[in-house]
Design an enzyme around this catalytic site. Structure first.
Site, short mmCIF file in Angstrom:
data_model
loop_
_atom_site.label_atom_id
_atom_site.label_comp_id
_atom_site.label_asym_id
_atom_site.label_seq_id
_atom_site.Cartn_x
_atom_site.Cartn_y
_atom_site.Cartn_z
N GLY A 86 0.20 5.62 -7.99
CA GLY A 86 -0.45 5.21 -6.78
C GLY A 86 0.53 4.71 -5.74
CB SER A 87 0.72 5.09 -2.09
OG SER A 87 1.01 6.47 -2.18
N GLY A 88 1.63 2.23 -2.46
CA GLY A 88 1.55 0.79 -2.31
C GLY A 88 2.62 0.05 -3.07
CG HIS A 89 3.14 0.42 -6.72
ND1 HIS A 89 2.56 -0.82 -6.79
CD2 HIS A 89 2.28 1.28 -7.31
CE1 HIS A 89 1.39 -0.72 -7.42
NE2 HIS A 89 1.20 0.56 -7.74
CE LYS A 122 3.67 2.80 -11.89
NZ LYS A 122 3.61 4.18 -11.31
CG ASP A 157 -0.34 6.54 -13.18
OD1 ASP A 157 -1.28 6.78 -12.39
OD2 ASP A 157 0.62 5.80 -12.90
CG HIS A 176 -2.16 -1.35 -9.83
ND1 HIS A 176 -1.68 -1.12 -11.11
CD2 HIS A 176 -1.73 -0.32 -9.08
CE1 HIS A 176 -0.99 0.01 -11.11
NE2 HIS A 176 -1.01 0.51 -9.90
#
Length: 334
Positions: free
Chosen positions: A53-56, A104, A109, A215
Site C-alpha cells: 500500500g502507498s503511504g509508506h 511484507k 499482500d 497502518h
C-alpha cells in the site's frame, strides 16, 4: 483534514507522476500506473519486485534502482496492490533469470503476490518479511508483520542480485537477512488516510501506542507518554529479547545495523535523539552499531513516532549493505 491534494481519488496517480518525473534518470512508470521500474532493466539478472500500500514512502518505490529493486507495485493508500500489477511488473523487468518477490507479511499482500506467482509464466520465488516484534501473540492469520526491516532485506538481496547470484541463492539470502532482523515502533499521534478524512485511531494528548503497526494497527499496549530514554528502553528490550537463543544469555549481541525510522511526522532532531538513546542502551547490552540509518524510510503518512530496527550483522551482510546503491532514497558507492 488539511492535505496538499487535489482530489482523494487522484492522490496516488498524481503522486506517482511527480515521483517518476523527479527521478526520470532512474525510473520509468508502468502502464496505467501499475508499477515503477528501473529505467534500464539488467539482462541476465534475477528481477527483484516488491510493493504494498502507498503511504509508506519512500518504501517501496524509493528503493527501485541499481543495487536494490527492479520494480515496485504501489497499491492505494494502505491497500495491497493487485495481482495484475505484479504480473505486469514481472513481465516488464524480466531479465531471463527468474523473479524474486519481497513481500511484507500482511494478509492482502501475501495473497495477491501468491496469486501473481501462480499466474506468472517464469520462475518466481518469495521472501516474506516479518520483523515486527510487537506482535507477541498474533491475531492475524499471517502472523507477525513486516515493517521497516524490509528495507535491509531489499538492500542486501539487491546487492547480491547485482553480483549475479541465482534465484535460489537470493531467496536463501533474503530469508537469512529477515531472520537476523527485528523491529518495533511507537506512535505519538495517528495518521489520516485521505479517502477516510479522519484519524485512523484516537490517542489522548498524554498517550502513546507502543508497538504500533505501520497502518495504525494496535500495538502491545497504550500507555502514558514517556521520556525518549524510557521509550528506547522498551523497544531495545523487546527487540533483543526476541532474538532468543540466537546469542548467549538469550539476547542478541555483537555487531549490528540499526535503522531509527521516522513515521513521517517526527522531526529529525527527535529521531537523532532517539538514536542516541538506543545506541547507549544497545552498547550496555553488548551490541555495537557499525552501520546505521536515521530518517523517514518506512513511513505511515504523517504519523508522529518512530520505529527501531536491529539487524545482527555478519561479514557477508555487512559487505552487501556497503555495496553500491543508486535509488531515489538510498545512494552511495557510485
Amino acid at each position: 483534514m488539511k492535505k496538499l491534494i487535489n482530489a482523494t481519488e487522484t492522490v496516488l496517480t498524481e503522486s506517482l507522476d511527480g515521483f517518476v518525473s523527479a527521478h526520470s534518470d532512474l525510473l520509468a512508470l508502468g502502464e496505467e500506473h501499475k508499477f515503477v521500474r528501473r529505467i534500464q532493466p539488467k539482462a541476465g539478472k534475477v528481477a527483484l519486485i516488491s510493493g504494498g500500500g502507498s503511504g509508506h514512502e519512500p518504501l517501496h518505490g524509493g528503493f527501485v534502482g541499481h543495487g536494490m529493486l527492479d520494480a515496485a507495485c504501489p497499491g492505494q493508500v494502505f491497500t495491497s496492490p493487485t495481482p495484475d500489477q505484479m504480473l505486469a511488473a514481472a513481465e516488464a523487468v524480466d531479465g531471463g533469470a527468474g523473479t524474486l518477490f519481497i513481500v511484507k507479511n500482511y494478509e492482502g499482500d501475501v495473497m495477491n503476490f501468491e496469486m501473481a506467482a501462480e499466474m506468472a509464466a517464469g520462475e518466481i520465488m518469495t521472501v516474506l518479511t516479518n520483523d515486527d516484534v510487537a506482535v507477541e501473540t498474533s491475531t492475524f492469520s499471517t502472523g507477525r508483520r513486516g515493517v521497516a526491516g524490509t528495507l535491509f532485506v531489499e538492500k542486501v538481496v539487491g546487492a547480491a542480485a547485482e553480483e549475479g547470484r541465482d534465484l535460489a541463492a537470493l531467496k536463501a539470502l533474503g530469508d537469512r537477512a529477515n531472520a537476523a532482523t527485528r523491529s518495533m515502533g511507537v506512535a505519538l499521534t495517528s495518521c489520516t488516510v485521505p479517502a477516510a478524512g479522519t484519524p485512523t485511531f484516537d490517542l489522548g494528548e498524554n498517550e502513546m501506542e507502543l508497538g504500533v503497526g505501520i497502518h495504525g494497527e494496535p500495538g502491545r499496549r497504550r500507555v502514558a507518554l514517556a521520556s525518549a530514554n524510557e521509550i528506547a528502553e522498551e523497544m531495545v528490550t523487546a527487540i533483543l529479547s526476541d532474538f532468543g537463543d540466537r546469542a548467549h544469555g538469550g539476547e542478541a549481541s555483537g555487531e549490528a545495523f540499526v535503522l531509527l525510522n521516522g513515521f513521517g511526522g517526527t522531526p529529525l532532531m527527535e529521531l537523532y535523539l532517539m538514536f542516541n538513546a538506543a545506541e547507549q542502551l544497545l552498547a550496555r547490552r553488548g551490541v555495537t552499531i557499525s552501520r546505521s540509518l536515521v530518517g523517514n524510510y518506512v513511513t505511515s503518512l504523517e504519523m508522529a513516532g518512530c520505529s527501531l530496527t536491529v539487524t545482527l550483522l555478519d561479514d557477508e551482510l555487512r559487505r552487501l549493505w556497503d555495496a553500491p546503491v543508486h535509488t531515489p532514497a538510498l545512494r552511495w558507492g557510485l
